[in-house]
Design an enzyme around this catalytic site. Structure first.
Site, PDB file in Angstrom:
ATOM      1  N   LYS A  22      40.519  35.333  38.516  1.00 45.88           N
ATOM      2  CA  LYS A  22      41.037  36.289  37.529  1.00 45.88           C
ATOM      3  C   LYS A  22      40.799  37.721  37.984  1.00 45.88           C
ATOM      4  CE  LYS A  22      38.613  37.519  33.631  1.00 45.88           C
ATOM      5  NZ  LYS A  22      38.616  38.988  33.490  1.00 45.88           N
ATOM      6  N   ASN A  23      39.567  38.004  38.387  1.00 47.43           N
ATOM      7  CA  ASN A  23      39.225  39.395  38.681  1.00 47.43           C
ATOM      8  C   ASN A  23      39.778  39.888  40.012  1.00 47.43           C
ATOM      9  OD1 ASN A  23      38.006  39.627  36.239  1.00 47.43           O
ATOM     10  ND2 ASN A  23      35.906  39.491  36.996  1.00 47.43           N
ATOM     11  N   CYS A 117      36.377  42.754  26.904  1.00 49.62           N
ATOM     12  CA  CYS A 117      35.181  42.166  26.299  1.00 49.62           C
ATOM     13  C   CYS A 117      34.184  43.272  25.965  1.00 49.62           C
ATOM     14  CB  CYS A 117      34.537  41.171  27.261  1.00 49.62           C
ATOM     15  SG  CYS A 117      35.493  39.673  27.461  1.00 49.62           S
ATOM     16  N   ARG A 122      31.304  50.678  27.733  1.00 49.51           N
ATOM     17  CA  ARG A 122      31.889  50.422  29.059  1.00 49.51           C
ATOM     18  C   ARG A 122      32.718  51.652  29.461  1.00 49.51           C
ATOM     19  NH1 ARG A 122      34.262  44.390  29.525  1.00 49.51           N
ATOM     20  NH2 ARG A 122      34.098  44.828  31.752  1.00 49.51           N
ATOM     21  N   ASP A 305      28.652  37.758  34.996  1.00 46.06           N
ATOM     22  CA  ASP A 305      29.637  36.890  34.335  1.00 46.06           C
ATOM     23  C   ASP A 305      29.189  35.428  34.282  1.00 46.06           C
ATOM     24  OD1 ASP A 305      31.210  39.058  33.873  1.00 46.06           O
ATOM     25  OD2 ASP A 305      32.785  38.547  35.301  1.00 46.06           O
ATOM     26  N   ARG A 397      41.694  33.824  27.840  1.00 47.83           N
ATOM     27  CA  ARG A 397      41.927  34.984  28.704  1.00 47.83           C
ATOM     28  C   ARG A 397      41.562  34.696  30.152  1.00 47.83           C
ATOM     29  NH1 ARG A 397      38.914  40.000  27.162  1.00 47.83           N
ATOM     30  NH2 ARG A 397      39.519  40.212  29.321  1.00 47.83           N
TER      31      ARG A 397
HETATM   32  C1  UD1 Z   1      34.181  43.966  36.261  1.00 49.48           C
HETATM   33  C2  UD1 Z   1      34.699  42.610  35.843  1.00 49.48           C
HETATM   34  C3  UD1 Z   1      33.745  41.944  34.865  1.00 49.48           C
HETATM   35  C4  UD1 Z   1      32.334  41.911  35.439  1.00 49.48           C
HETATM   36  C5  UD1 Z   1      31.911  43.272  35.968  1.00 49.48           C
HETATM   37  C6  UD1 Z   1      30.595  43.233  36.726  1.00 49.48           C
HETATM   38  C7  UD1 Z   1      37.087  42.838  35.989  1.00 49.48           C
HETATM   39  C8  UD1 Z   1      38.362  42.971  35.271  1.00 49.48           C
HETATM   40  N1  UD1 Z   1      36.000  42.787  35.223  1.00 49.48           N
HETATM   41  O1  UD1 Z   1      34.109  44.765  35.086  1.00 49.48           O
HETATM   42  O2  UD1 Z   1      34.212  40.634  34.610  1.00 49.48           O
HETATM   43  O3  UD1 Z   1      31.437  41.529  34.424  1.00 49.48           O
HETATM   44  O4  UD1 Z   1      32.898  43.796  36.869  1.00 49.48           O
HETATM   45  O5  UD1 Z   1      30.673  42.337  37.790  1.00 49.48           O
HETATM   46  O6  UD1 Z   1      37.019  42.736  37.199  1.00 49.48           O
HETATM   47  N2  UD1 Z   1      30.025  51.762  34.570  1.00 49.48           N
HETATM   48  C9  UD1 Z   1      29.883  53.081  34.231  1.00 49.48           C
HETATM   49  N3  UD1 Z   1      30.938  53.927  34.448  1.00 49.48           N
HETATM   50  C10 UD1 Z   1      32.108  53.509  35.012  1.00 49.48           C
HETATM   51  C11 UD1 Z   1      32.237  52.151  35.373  1.00 49.48           C
HETATM   52  C12 UD1 Z   1      31.181  51.293  35.134  1.00 49.48           C
HETATM   53  O7  UD1 Z   1      28.847  53.489  33.723  1.00 49.48           O
HETATM   54  O8  UD1 Z   1      33.006  54.324  35.202  1.00 49.48           O
HETATM   55  C13 UD1 Z   1      28.912  50.819  34.313  1.00 49.48           C
HETATM   56  C14 UD1 Z   1      29.310  49.769  33.269  1.00 49.48           C
HETATM   57  O9  UD1 Z   1      29.134  50.241  31.966  1.00 49.48           O
HETATM   58  C15 UD1 Z   1      28.371  48.648  33.614  1.00 49.48           C
HETATM   59  C16 UD1 Z   1      28.279  48.738  35.125  1.00 49.48           C
HETATM   60  O10 UD1 Z   1      28.675  50.065  35.465  1.00 49.48           O
HETATM   61  O11 UD1 Z   1      27.114  48.857  33.055  1.00 49.48           O
HETATM   62  C17 UD1 Z   1      29.152  47.735  35.872  1.00 49.48           C
HETATM   63  O12 UD1 Z   1      30.481  47.867  35.491  1.00 49.48           O
HETATM   64  P1  UD1 Z   1      31.686  47.513  36.461  1.00 49.48           P
HETATM   65  O13 UD1 Z   1      31.177  46.904  37.720  1.00 49.48           O
HETATM   66  O14 UD1 Z   1      32.549  48.705  36.566  1.00 49.48           O
HETATM   67  O15 UD1 Z   1      32.414  46.402  35.642  1.00 49.48           O
HETATM   68  P2  UD1 Z   1      33.913  46.326  35.197  1.00 49.48           P
HETATM   69  O16 UD1 Z   1      34.799  46.846  36.291  1.00 49.48           O
HETATM   70  O17 UD1 Z   1      34.054  46.886  33.826  1.00 49.48           O
END
Ligand code: UD1
Length: 431
Positions: A22-23, A117, A122, A305, A397
């Site tokens: 998915k990701n 989610c 986030r 995850d 999803r």
């Molecule tokens: C992606 C995955 C999700 C997985 C996560 C961590 C997808 C669609 N989703 O989510 O399934 O759980 O990676 O492996 O691929 N953060 C910030 N600022 C930002 C971006 C992130 O502070 O601009 C923080 C987030 O709040 C979180 C951490 O960084 O605490 C990790 O987030 P991130 O790796 O970006 O996860 P997602 O891309 O949201």
């Protein structure tokens, strides 16, 4: 509204084949818009999130056609619309990848704020900082709006190895002038897969899978045919299912290297694991399971995850286990649901202390998010009596044909609708 009904039955037994990731599929589908050409993607998982992405594409005048259940043809040659602002964008987190792709293709983008989610705050500040470093002017009022006269390569240090920010910056940078360097980049398999796909369209991305990714901008990209990698988290979920049901399951069509942190933790907990080129067999038969400490980390650490699914297993292992969630600030909301089933779990900030119980007891619980929903199914497989799981849409999803797969493995699970007087069995998890 549909529910899942799970009853403890025989230990799971048999084989399951894993779908596309998915990701990886979500950013790759969106990245295909960078090439102004035709892309064919194979091994696209048949799940609600990929369907959502195609719906958004259609609002952008992209021609999207399923050649079969898992093969998608995306023709963006006639695409002119650069504004993604529909209900579907607000429903899912990964719609933020439209920002990077539209910026890379057109030098401007308008995208509604993404949903997804809920595991606490986030933010997308790291994405935005990255786009700004490449020369975009960004405004985040009611919609995210970006414009760049010239995207220019830049050196970007991420405060956290964010998956989304790493991929999004790559999407914009492949068409920027000069070289972009992303330091402290995320190393997840889906980051590497997206980079490989971009390269298959003529991009020049090096170092994906390490802390430093170098992207030399190219003027033009071309169409491509590409097959998406298998889903690490789907595979991990079936691994835990085999262990929690004390069964033996062979999981096929996976990449064992991607599963190492999950295999290591399951072995530490006393589960037997064998593996070959593209399969893993997990046996929970006659195992003396041991309590374990788990800390979620960016790849190659234990994936956040998989945290809820692992928690379901730890909740029935005698002794004290500990789970430290270090990626998200609020990813234990589902613990209340496990507690309804009799689990003994104390949450204090990022730490959960689990006192294993002899048995969980079935009751009605809700899927508070996608992976939490999977954890409820796993708990239900081990629980006395019947477990009903609501908010099934979350599970749809991200898991393809999950009910069918579990039934093939011998689980007593059905999808039921309580719209009518009788619970109606629905055979497929159609979206
Ligand atoms: C992606 C995955 C999700 C997985 C996560 C961590 C997808 C669609 N989703 O989510 O399934 O759980 O990676 O492996 O691929 N953060 C910030 N600022 C930002 C971006 C992130 O502070 O601009 C923080 C987030 O709040 C979180 C951490 O960084 O605490 C990790 O987030 P991130 O790796 O970006 O996860 P997602 O891309 O949201």
């Amino acid at each position: 509204m549909d529910k899942l009904m799970v009853r403890r039955g025989n230990p799971l037994h048999g084989e399951v084949s894993i779908s596309g990731s998915k990701n990886a599929a979500l950013p790759i589908m969106i990245a295909s818009l960078l090439c102004e050409d035709v892309v064919t993607l194979e091994n696209v998982p048949d799940i609600a999130d990929t369907k959502n992405i195609t719906r958004i594409m259609k609002t952008l005048d992209v021609d999207v056609e399923y050649l079969d259940e898992h093969t998608l043809r995306i023709d963006s040659r006639h695409m002119t619309n650069r504004c993604a602002d529909c209900e579907e964008v607000r429903k899912m987190r990964a719609s933020y990848y439209y920002l990077g792709a539209l910026l890379g293709r057109f030098g401007s983008a308008r995208v509604a704020f993404p949903g997804g989610c809920n595991f606490g705050v986030r933010p997308i500040d790291l994405h935005i900082k990255g786009f700004e470093a490449l020369g975009a002017v960004v405004s985040t009022q009611s919609i995210i709006e970006m414009k760049a006269d010239n995207l220019m390569g830049a050196r970007i240090f991420l405060d956290f190895a964010s998956v989304g920010a790493t991929i999004n910056i790559m999407l914009a940078a492949v068409k920027a002038r000069g070289t972009t360097v992303i330091e402290n980049a995320a190393k997840e398999p889906h980051v590497v897969d997206t980079a490989s796909f971009l390269n298959s369209m003529g991009a020049d991305v090096k170092g994906a899978g390490t802390d430093t990714i170098r992207i030399r901008g190219v003027r033009k990209m071309h169409g491509s045919s590409y097959a998406i990698i298998p889903d690490q988290i789907e595979a991990g979920t079936y691994m835990v299912a085999a262990a929690i049901s004390e069964g033996e399951v062979t999981i096929r069509n996976l990449i064992p290297r991607h599963m190492e942190s999950i295999s290591a933790k399951l072995r530490e907990a006393g589960v037997r694991i064998a593996q070959g080129g593209d399969w893993i067999t997990v046996s929970g038969r006659d195992c003396r399971l041991r309590p374990t400490k788990v800390k979620t980390m960016p790849y190659p650490g234990f994936p956040t995850d998989m945290q809820p699914q692992m928690m379901a297993l730890l909740s029935i292992i005698q002794g004290t286990s500990m789970v430290n969630e270090s990626v998200f600030d609020d990813r234990f909301r589902y613990v209340e649901e496990l507690k309804k089933m009799g689990a003994h779990i104390d949450v204090e900030g990022h730490i959960a202390i689990v006192e294993g119980v002899d048995r969980l007891v079935g009751t009605e619980v809700q899927a508070t998010d996608l992976r939490a929903g999977a954890a409820m199914i796993l708990a239900g497989l081990a629980a006395e009596g019947t477990t009903y799981i609501t908010n099934v849409e979350y599970i749809d999803r991200g898991y393809e044909s999950m009910v069918e797969h579990f039934r093939d493995l011998g689980a007593d699970i059905s999808r039921v609708s309580d719209d009518g007087p009788d619970l109606k069995l629905i055979k497929s998890v159609a979206v």
